[in-house]
Design a protein around this motif. Sequence first.
Motif, PDB file in Angstrom:
ATOM      1  N   ASP A 120       9.818  -5.434  45.658  1.00  0.00           N
ATOM      2  CA  ASP A 120      10.185  -4.382  46.718  1.00  0.00           C
ATOM      3  C   ASP A 120      10.762  -5.068  48.180  1.00  0.00           C
ATOM      4  O   ASP A 120      11.541  -4.512  48.706  1.00  0.00           O
ATOM      5  N   HIS A 121      10.096  -6.153  48.563  1.00  0.00           N
ATOM      6  CA  HIS A 121      10.397  -7.081  49.561  1.00  0.00           C
ATOM      7  C   HIS A 121      11.809  -7.629  49.560  1.00  0.00           C
ATOM      8  O   HIS A 121      12.054  -8.159  50.632  1.00  0.00           O
ATOM      9  N   LEU A 122      12.323  -7.858  48.394  1.00  0.00           N
ATOM     10  CA  LEU A 122      13.532  -8.763  48.486  1.00  0.00           C
ATOM     11  C   LEU A 122      14.864  -7.764  48.272  1.00  0.00           C
ATOM     12  O   LEU A 122      15.677  -8.437  48.842  1.00  0.00           O
ATOM     13  N   ILE A 123      14.968  -6.741  48.653  1.00  0.00           N
ATOM     14  CA  ILE A 123      16.030  -5.863  49.025  1.00  0.00           C
ATOM     15  C   ILE A 123      16.645  -6.086  50.095  1.00  0.00           C
ATOM     16  O   ILE A 123      17.763  -6.251  50.278  1.00  0.00           O
ATOM     17  N   THR A 124      15.936  -6.426  51.066  1.00  0.00           N
ATOM     18  CA  THR A 124      16.754  -6.643  52.569  1.00  0.00           C
ATOM     19  C   THR A 124      16.645  -8.167  52.859  1.00  0.00           C
ATOM     20  O   THR A 124      17.115  -8.601  53.973  1.00  0.00           O
ATOM     21  N   LEU A 125      16.663  -9.027  51.876  1.00  0.00           N
ATOM     22  CA  LEU A 125      16.916 -10.476  52.120  1.00  0.00           C
ATOM     23  C   LEU A 125      18.224 -10.954  52.153  1.00  0.00           C
ATOM     24  O   LEU A 125      18.967 -10.368  51.423  1.00  0.00           O
ATOM     25  N   PRO A 126      18.432 -11.363  53.487  1.00  0.00           N
ATOM     26  CA  PRO A 126      19.778 -11.747  53.782  1.00  0.00           C
ATOM     27  C   PRO A 126      20.299 -12.721  52.517  1.00  0.00           C
ATOM     28  O   PRO A 126      19.665 -13.609  51.937  1.00  0.00           O
ATOM     29  N   GLU A 127      21.927 -12.881  52.533  1.00  0.00           N
ATOM     30  CA  GLU A 127      22.391 -13.309  51.509  1.00  0.00           C
ATOM     31  C   GLU A 127      22.174 -14.960  51.406  1.00  0.00           C
ATOM     32  O   GLU A 127      21.740 -15.739  50.521  1.00  0.00           O
ATOM     33  N   TYR A 157      19.348 -20.110  49.584  1.00  0.00           N
ATOM     34  CA  TYR A 157      18.442 -21.358  49.861  1.00  0.00           C
ATOM     35  C   TYR A 157      17.152 -21.184  49.601  1.00  0.00           C
ATOM     36  O   TYR A 157      16.679 -22.305  49.078  1.00  0.00           O
ATOM     37  N   SER A 158      16.867 -20.023  49.499  1.00  0.00           N
ATOM     38  CA  SER A 158      15.452 -19.785  48.795  1.00  0.00           C
ATOM     39  C   SER A 158      15.390 -20.235  47.239  1.00  0.00           C
ATOM     40  O   SER A 158      14.690 -20.699  46.547  1.00  0.00           O
ATOM     41  N   GLU A 164      22.454 -21.595  60.540  1.00  0.00           N
ATOM     42  CA  GLU A 164      22.569 -20.883  59.417  1.00  0.00           C
ATOM     43  C   GLU A 164      22.616 -19.301  59.530  1.00  0.00           C
ATOM     44  O   GLU A 164      21.480 -18.677  60.400  1.00  0.00           O
ATOM     45  N   GLU A 165      23.589 -18.671  59.119  1.00  0.00           N
ATOM     46  CA  GLU A 165      23.572 -17.327  59.145  1.00  0.00           C
ATOM     47  C   GLU A 165      22.421 -16.623  58.281  1.00  0.00           C
ATOM     48  O   GLU A 165      21.950 -17.170  57.128  1.00  0.00           O
ATOM     49  N   GLY A 166      21.910 -15.711  58.968  1.00  0.00           N
ATOM     50  CA  GLY A 166      20.605 -15.127  58.303  1.00  0.00           C
ATOM     51  C   GLY A 166      19.368 -15.736  58.702  1.00  0.00           C
ATOM     52  O   GLY A 166      18.202 -15.086  58.653  1.00  0.00           O
ATOM     53  N   TYR A 167      19.279 -16.801  59.732  1.00  0.00           N
ATOM     54  CA  TYR A 167      18.296 -17.394  60.119  1.00  0.00           C
ATOM     55  C   TYR A 167      18.247 -17.091  61.603  1.00  0.00           C
ATOM     56  O   TYR A 167      19.044 -17.559  62.321  1.00  0.00           O
ATOM     57  N   ASP A 168      17.128 -16.436  62.070  1.00  0.00           N
ATOM     58  CA  ASP A 168      17.433 -16.028  63.561  1.00  0.00           C
ATOM     59  C   ASP A 168      16.791 -17.020  64.567  1.00  0.00           C
ATOM     60  O   ASP A 168      16.710 -16.437  65.828  1.00  0.00           O
ATOM     61  N   GLU A 169      16.377 -18.237  64.158  1.00  0.00           N
ATOM     62  CA  GLU A 169      15.641 -19.032  65.159  1.00  0.00           C
ATOM     63  C   GLU A 169      16.493 -19.556  66.195  1.00  0.00           C
ATOM     64  O   GLU A 169      17.802 -19.626  65.978  1.00  0.00           O
ATOM     65  N   ALA A 170      16.212 -19.844  67.436  1.00  0.00           N
ATOM     66  CA  ALA A 170      16.960 -19.958  68.194  1.00  0.00           C
ATOM     67  C   ALA A 170      17.422 -21.336  68.624  1.00  0.00           C
ATOM     68  O   ALA A 170      18.554 -21.669  69.075  1.00  0.00           O
ATOM     69  N   GLU A 171      16.485 -22.245  67.884  1.00  0.00           N
ATOM     70  CA  GLU A 171      16.905 -23.712  67.867  1.00  0.00           C
ATOM     71  C   GLU A 171      17.596 -24.124  66.676  1.00  0.00           C
ATOM     72  O   GLU A 171      17.525 -23.312  65.409  1.00  0.00           O
TER      73      GLU A 171
END
Length: 429
Positions: free
Chosen positions: A184-191, A196-197, A303-310
């Motif tokens: 159920d947790h994978l539905i919102t996983l960004p493209e 990459y995972s 990378e798109e989908g990763y919200d890290e500032a660095e």
Amino acid sequence: MECVIETLASNVKFGRGATREVGQDCKNLKAKKVCVMTDKKLSKMSPVQITVESIRKQNINYKVYDRVRVEPTDESFKEAIDFAKEEGFDCFVAVGGGSVIDTCKAANLYSSNPDAKLLDYVNVPIGKGLPVTHALRPLIAVTTTSGTGSESSGTAVFDYLPMKAKTGIANRALCPTLGIVDPDHLITLPERVAAYSGIDVLCNAIESYTAIPFKKRGPRPEDPILRPTYQGSNPISDISCLYALKITAKYLKRAVYNADDFEAREKMHLASLFAGIGFGNAGCHLCHGMSYPISGLVRDYREEGYDEAEPLIPHGLSVIVSAPAVFQFTAPSCPERHLEAAEAIGADVSRVRKEDAGKVLRDTLLKILRDIEIPDGLNALGYTKEDVPALVKGAMPQSNQEQRRTPSMPIHYCDHINIYKKETGKNEI
């Protein structure tokens, strides 16, 4: 030489809605105060909300730690460890991907032995690689990505900032008490996170399947506690790796480009679990060894989908970028296994000669990477020829040359160089 393998894997719960049982799982573990560990983004999303609600229903005290860093460092590990020491938890619940689960493993390890220094348990040669002899608290790992397999392994990886290199802790004691794999947790996983995972699953499985056989590791340790977590390829890991490869080849592209394709994302979740069991016992080699400086020396890549500032090179990308060249290089050491891996991911190997095993695996892998738009080569990640010396320097701490090997050390990445020389008679790479 070694003649024994010792299988490591968490007790695993798989299925839709499994996270809703976490509170009862904590109660059954006699938990009184639970640390729920996650990251800032996930703390606002349903996997954490479901976990917390389940724990609350059982009237169990808990605190949420949401400061986990994607691609953790020694500093972020220490921050989580200090939090765990201060609070005195008797149970841990990690909700997230590999970064969260690995950080929670470290927090559990060091808070349950407050006098230990960080480098005490870190892999040789960066750390001391000491065996873990104290009891850890129960840890439930709720995975929200399909890639690292950390919910079923005894490994925690981080960036060691003083050396600008990745390293880790590999010990059976770190293996979660319970891994929860809830599709159920994978539905919102960004493209791109799915890409990459998912590609990390592929590399985990191929590296483990082509790792040096466990019987070539030696000498056999005098005390079983000194047997490494990563033991080399073995019959049990082989089964898990081949299954993971076949499932990933079939479902990866669908899972990346269609978040509503529940079947594909569920299958990738299962493939990740099997790959985690595979590499958690066999170990990986050159792709992972060289990925550490690739991610550790990042300059401006995002990378798109990763919200890290660095700036950040996702782990799966740092691993896979060298994989086609690596497997072409390692094939002469075990061409049969490279051909079997190629066949598992879709190649027709019925008429392929052994000497072409590396080329076939390389080309098959490249097709998969192009299908899901993986950046091609180090240049695409911002590196140039001038960076090669620093990348080499960052990779070499992962080497485990024969003259440094001790019974407590795992099969490590650069051993493949020695096997390549032995099998081909070549002294130069």
